[in-house]
Motif scaffolding. Structure first.
Motif, PDB file in Angstrom:
ATOM      1  N   GLY A 132     -12.381   8.511   6.912  1.00 50.10           N
ATOM      2  CA  GLY A 132     -12.367   8.122   5.494  1.00 50.10           C
ATOM      3  C   GLY A 132     -11.023   8.349   4.840  1.00 50.10           C
ATOM      4  O   GLY A 132     -10.539   7.510   4.061  1.00 50.10           O
ATOM      5  N   SER A 133     -10.386   9.501   5.137  1.00 51.15           N
ATOM      6  CA  SER A 133      -9.076   9.776   4.534  1.00 51.15           C
ATOM      7  C   SER A 133      -8.021   8.789   5.013  1.00 51.15           C
ATOM      8  O   SER A 133      -7.154   8.344   4.261  1.00 51.15           O
ATOM      9  N   VAL A 134      -8.089   8.428   6.305  1.00 49.53           N
ATOM     10  CA  VAL A 134      -7.126   7.452   6.831  1.00 49.53           C
ATOM     11  C   VAL A 134      -7.331   6.078   6.188  1.00 49.53           C
ATOM     12  O   VAL A 134      -6.390   5.408   5.770  1.00 49.53           O
ATOM     13  N   MET A 135      -8.582   5.658   6.101  1.00 54.69           N
ATOM     14  CA  MET A 135      -8.858   4.349   5.499  1.00 54.69           C
ATOM     15  C   MET A 135      -8.535   4.318   4.006  1.00 54.69           C
ATOM     16  O   MET A 135      -8.089   3.301   3.474  1.00 54.69           O
ATOM     17  N   GLU A 136      -8.767   5.449   3.333  1.00 54.24           N
ATOM     18  CA  GLU A 136      -8.463   5.511   1.900  1.00 54.24           C
ATOM     19  C   GLU A 136      -6.970   5.307   1.653  1.00 54.24           C
ATOM     20  O   GLU A 136      -6.560   4.590   0.736  1.00 54.24           O
ATOM     21  N   HIS A 137      -6.146   5.933   2.522  1.00 56.94           N
ATOM     22  CA  HIS A 137      -4.701   5.756   2.394  1.00 56.94           C
ATOM     23  C   HIS A 137      -4.311   4.294   2.614  1.00 56.94           C
ATOM     24  O   HIS A 137      -3.508   3.732   1.857  1.00 56.94           O
ATOM     25  N   CYS A 138      -4.885   3.653   3.623  1.00 58.93           N
ATOM     26  CA  CYS A 138      -4.560   2.256   3.903  1.00 58.93           C
ATOM     27  C   CYS A 138      -5.029   1.338   2.772  1.00 58.93           C
ATOM     28  O   CYS A 138      -4.336   0.382   2.402  1.00 58.93           O
ATOM     29  N   ILE A 139      -6.218   1.625   2.220  1.00 58.55           N
ATOM     30  CA  ILE A 139      -6.735   0.788   1.135  1.00 58.55           C
ATOM     31  C   ILE A 139      -5.858   0.910  -0.105  1.00 58.55           C
ATOM     32  O   ILE A 139      -5.533  -0.081  -0.769  1.00 58.55           O
ATOM     33  N   ARG A 140      -5.462   2.138  -0.452  1.00 54.70           N
ATOM     34  CA  ARG A 140      -4.593   2.321  -1.629  1.00 54.70           C
ATOM     35  C   ARG A 140      -3.242   1.654  -1.427  1.00 54.70           C
ATOM     36  O   ARG A 140      -2.687   1.049  -2.347  1.00 54.70           O
ATOM     37  N   GLN A 141      -2.712   1.756  -0.231  1.00 61.53           N
ATOM     38  CA  GLN A 141      -1.439   1.108   0.047  1.00 61.53           C
ATOM     39  C   GLN A 141      -1.560  -0.417  -0.051  1.00 61.53           C
ATOM     40  O   GLN A 141      -0.673  -1.107  -0.573  1.00 61.53           O
ATOM     41  N   ASN A 142      -2.671  -0.933   0.434  1.00 62.01           N
ATOM     42  CA  ASN A 142      -2.889  -2.375   0.367  1.00 62.01           C
ATOM     43  C   ASN A 142      -3.049  -2.854  -1.073  1.00 62.01           C
ATOM     44  O   ASN A 142      -2.608  -3.938  -1.451  1.00 62.01           O
ATOM     45  N   ASN A 143      -3.716  -2.044  -1.907  1.00 60.14           N
ATOM     46  CA  ASN A 143      -3.876  -2.408  -3.318  1.00 60.14           C
ATOM     47  C   ASN A 143      -2.559  -2.303  -4.082  1.00 60.14           C
ATOM     48  O   ASN A 143      -2.343  -3.024  -5.060  1.00 60.14           O
ATOM     49  N   ALA A 144      -1.704  -1.394  -3.658  1.00 57.41           N
ATOM     50  CA  ALA A 144      -0.432  -1.204  -4.374  1.00 57.41           C
ATOM     51  C   ALA A 144       0.595  -2.256  -4.000  1.00 57.41           C
ATOM     52  O   ALA A 144       1.328  -2.767  -4.846  1.00 57.41           O
ATOM     53  N   VAL A 145       0.683  -2.629  -2.748  1.00 60.17           N
ATOM     54  CA  VAL A 145       1.694  -3.569  -2.258  1.00 60.17           C
ATOM     55  C   VAL A 145       0.989  -4.686  -1.510  1.00 60.17           C
ATOM     56  O   VAL A 145       0.249  -4.426  -0.552  1.00 60.17           O
ATOM     57  N   ASP A 146       1.226  -5.913  -1.967  1.00 60.30           N
ATOM     58  CA  ASP A 146       0.697  -7.082  -1.282  1.00 60.30           C
ATOM     59  C   ASP A 146       1.822  -7.675  -0.443  1.00 60.30           C
ATOM     60  O   ASP A 146       2.781  -8.242  -0.976  1.00 60.30           O
TER      61      ASP A 146
END
Length: 591
Positions: free
Chosen positions: A114-128
């Protein structure tokens, strides 16, 4: 019988025979230097110079390895299930999920992932990573070349007695032809053998005009019909209006009568935007603006007298030397006068007094050039005396921008049809000035010395690339502008709109301040007259005589007070001195 001529020549007369062969260089002649001739020559610094005429070229070949490609596909199925579980069976998959969820390691694995996916999701939302930031930006090539203009052709008056090019007009269909009006503008100084003709030039042929126009009186102005490129209208020196159809020859189709025409030279004619395309109006220094229908020039269809008192008195009328009409505002037109005043008029007004809307006063001499900005019609350009001014219809007291006073008289001006911030002026010293007010306002962006004669007329082609100027000695010069001056720049319209709005607000503030100061001065003058009887001025203070008397009294009071203080100080000093002397006497007696 065939006649044959045979020419013979001895071999020795051909000169030395050339024998070409491959052999090393050999010295044929050696001329030693003569020292006695050295003083007659200047020693030149040696330098290297290439004498090879051909261009060095080379050829290279590169062989690369051949790469063969092959198309293939892949079949993707759902994986991750044990062998004993069929992913196609819903019951087996549900049973397996429940079994896995009950395992203790399942919760720990989910928390870690969950922590790994949360980091990837936030990064994806911040930078397209697929976002294109500059997709809407136009690719604009930076043009760093300095502004320039080069002379293309010069069209000279073919007559012996040279006349001033008083008017120019471009052919409306592509600008392939240029009509020029020739007239001697000096009063009663025209020689008797002066030609009356004006000409239409083909811009590709400067040697002789394509067509001659033969009026009854020299033409001061000439204008092509924008709807019909074969027709022209011209204003004559004697006040008549003439109409030409180039398909019918050099003679005018119709000419207005002298009784119904202007009394002075017609300095400007403009075609109106009408359904028939035959309506025009003219302006003259006799103080009249006349409307015409070229199909019937016996009398004008309408008449306006430029009387500033709005009484229609022709004796007090302002002489018109320039005219402006914008097709987007068909009811409005503007007139530049000899007195330096620009008159704004409304043609559709009910009474002649209402047709003169307002006056703009800003020049010391005649307003020779008058034109609205093609992109911002509320702002217009005027040229008179030694300066050019930019006005706004909302400000009547003064212009919003102006150039500094030049050393020579300005004779004509016009806006660029392509760039809203660029305008052109011509002067009597033969210089064409190009102004870019977004770049700088104090000096022109480009100054071109066209000729040594005074320049009187100016007209730009519709594409903004070619500019024609007319001189006093009958020369019409065609110049080509660089791409920077003839192509619209990025954000130019918005920047110029902001500049015009800022300068308009500034002038409004200054105008309101001057109005307030005039009201205060008027109220002070009225108050001063009321307070004269009571001996007090407008600020509530005493009159000058009372102020002088009170000042003298205060001076005497201060003087007497100072003298009294000095006398008291001297008496005190004398007393202290006497006391000291008595002490000294007593001490001497005791000794």
């Amino acid at each position: 019988m065939e006649i044959v001529h045979v020419y013979t020549k001895l071999r020795g007369e051909f000169g030395r025979q050339c024998h070409f062969s491959d052999r090393p260089a050999e010295l044929l002649l050696d001329v030693p230097p003569e020292p006695s001739l050295a003083p007659h020559f200047i020693h030149k610094t040696p330098r290297d110079q290439s004498v090879q005429a051909g261009q060095d070229m080379s050829e290279h070949q590169v062989n690369t390895e051949r790469f063969e490609t092959d198309s293939c596909g892949i079949n993707h199925v759902e994986g991750g299930w044990p062998k004993d579980v069929n992913p196609q069976e819903m019951e087996q998959t549900i049973r397996f999920r429940k079994k896995v969820e009950k395992d203790e390691s399942y919760i720990n694995s989910i928390l870690q992932l969950g922590s790994v996916m949360e980091h990837c999701i936030r990064q994806n939302n911040a930078v397209d990573i697929y976002q294109e930031y500059f997709e809407d930006e136009e690719e604009v090539e930076e043009n760093q070349e300095p502004p320039s203009a080069k002379t293309i052709n010069v069209y000279r008056d073919p007559n012996g007695v040279k006349r001033t090019v008083s008017g120019l007009s471009w052919h409306p269909d592509g600008g392939r032809k240029l009509a020029a009006a020739y007239c001697c503008l000096q009063f009663q100084r025209t020689p008797r053998d002066t030609s009356l003709d004006s000409y239409i030039w083909d811009i590709e042929n400067p040697n002789r005009p394509e067509m001659s126009l033969k009026p009854a009186s020299p033409l001061v102005c000439l204008d092509y019909n924008p709807k019909d490129p074969h027709t022209l209208v011209g204003g004559s020196y004697n006040g008549q209006i003439a109409y030409w159809d180039t398909r019918r020859g050099s003679q005018p189709v119709e000419t207005s009568s002298v009784e119904q025409s202007h009394r002075d030279p017609v300095y400007k004619t403009i075609w109106l935007q009408s359904k028939t395309g035959t309506d025009t109006f003219s302006a003259s220094t006799d103080g009249q603006v006349l409307w015409w229908d070229v199909r019937r020039l016996s009398e004008p269809t309408e008449r306006l007298v430029l009387d500033p008192n709005r009484e229609g008195n022709l004796d007090r009328a302002l002489g018109a030397v320039s005219l402006e009409f914008e097709s987007t505002m068909p009811t409005k037109f503007m007139v530049g006068t000899e007195q330096g005043v620009v008159v704004s008029c409304n043609r559709k007004a009910k009474t002649p007094a209402e047709k003169l809307v307002c006056l703009y006063e800003g020049h010391h001499g005649p307003v020779y050039g008058l034109q609205r900005n093609p992109f911002f019609p509320k702002n217009f350009l005027t040229v008179g005396d030694w300066t050019a001014r930019i006005w706004s219809e909302d400000i009547k007291e003064s212009s919003i921008m102006w150039t500094r006073y030049q050393m020579s008289y300005l004779m004509d001006a016009c806006w660029s049809p392509v760039r809203p911030s660029v305008f052109f002026t011509v002067k009597m010293d033969g210089v064409l000035d190009v102004w870019d007010i977004l770049f700088k306002q104090n000096d022109p962006t480009l100054s071109v010395k066209v000729c040594d004669d005074a320049l009187y007329s100016l007209r730009l082609q519709d594409n903004g690339r070619l500019v024609a100027v007319g001189s006093q000695q009958g020369g019409a010069t065609l110049l080509e502008l660089c791409s920077g001056l003839s192509s619209l720049q990025k954000n130019e319209k918005s920047l110029l709109a902001a500049m015009f709005e800022r300068e308009t607000k500034r002038e409004k503030i200054l105008e309101a301040r001057q109005r307030e100061m005039r009201l205060k001065e008027r109220s002070r003058s009225e108050q001063s007259r009321e307070d004269e009887a009571s001996g007090r001025n407008q600020d509530g203070d005493e009159s000058p005589d009372q102020l002088i008397a009170r000042t003298e009294n205060d001076f005497y009071v201060v003087t007497e007070t100072e003298l009294k203080r000095r006398r008291e100080r001297e008496e005190q000093n004398n007393k202290e001195k006497d006391v000291c002397e008595e002490k000294e006497v007593k001490e001497e007696e005791t000794q």
